[in-house]
Design a protein around this motif. Sequence first.
Motif: not given
Length: 466
Positions: A53-60
């Motif tokens: 949620g913070l530094r992987g799939c979501v922002p990516k």
Amino acid sequence: MALCSNRSLIMEREYDLVVIGTGVAGSDVAWHCRKAGMRVAIVDSGDYGGTCGLRGCVPKKVLAGAAELVSRVRGQQGNGIRGAVSIDWPELVAFERTFTDPIPRRKEEGFRGAGIHTYHGVARFAGPDRVAVGGDMLIARYIVVAAGAHARALGVPGEDLMTSSDDFFSLPALPERIVFIGGGYISFEFAHVAAAAGSAVTILQRSGRVLSGFDPDIVDRLLLASVEAGIDVQMNMPLVSIERDGSGLRVRAGRKGEEKTFGADMAVHGAGRVSALEGLDLAAGGVETDRRGIAVNEYLQSVSNPAVYVVGDANAKSPQLTPVAVMDAHIVVDNILGGDGRVADYSVVPSAVFTNPPIASVGLTEEKAKEKGIPYVANAGDLSGRFTNRSIGQKHAGYKILVDEDSRRILGAHLIGPHVEEVINIFALAIKHGLTVDDLTLDAIPWAYPSNTYDIIHMVHPLARK
């Protein structure tokens, strides 16, 4: 309440379950066990929300979506589309943060609303059934380690000058020259984003093969697309050192006696991640480790302390993917609540790399099929001329399908092109449920048309019964 040796007060609190980590795996375990009536506590040393949620799939996916849009528009120039398009990096990062910024507060409020006790701080074992967090001692029947992963140490001079993949998401500006260390999915995804945004991008891979978990023929197609996007991929370039060079960096890489120097404004660590177990004091909890991390059995349970389970990226034996972390969580919940002895099975795990175009894979590669001695038939082809791809200007689209020579069941699927991250799920279902190539033909299913899923019939037709 107990008095410890340094005369400070330690508050002892008893729970049925303590979860270390608030990513998707830890959160799922906590919520399901709390719903079943257990007394649950959850701990995190950072912001609540975990990697995805913070530094992987979501922002990516936000960044990759912008890069895909730019790539699509540029690829359609001369086909009825005119006008320049570009990425406004600060504006894009601000948009990305509308997804990530609310997560920590929303997560913690959700836990508290469910009656889950929340703790902030570094967790460490203080016994087989005890976890210390600051001045609190949490005593539990079960402890679940869901602490995630972090970039692995490379052991080279100047590695502290590298930017972590976590920090890439919050860069206030995108540098002109970026070197990505490592040829895995993190480097490739960020490289395609950075190239679409106008940076000069280089990827340094220590061996002669990038994206080693994917079919090499599909990866070769992606390399062509990467070169066309302006990405310089350098093979056999193990990192030697990083040094400051005025306002920039000098990145030295290569085999001994054949080193090269690459100028950069930023070097990004994309050379692998390892389970984040430092500081847990596993020995104090009677939790054995092996060279990969915590030693677990097929039930995701510590082999030395049956009260401890490991899920998600903290479990080094599983693929470090969000859906796998969720699956791990469900396995552990079932084993804690029901004692069912549910076993972890990673034999069918679809995965994708969100480049332009994306690639996706599930099941066996040819290399793995040969290692297992499975007789197979492979069918590979190009789909760039198909209406679905040509109509959007996509020149790099193709496939390789592996079928068991005797049973005709699907063994593996490897794809490149638009929406393959969706299409690969069809093949995952086929492998999981033992479908044959004939089960995927137009005679069996009238796939929606026009769609990239419909192109499955062109992938399996040569293998199907006439």
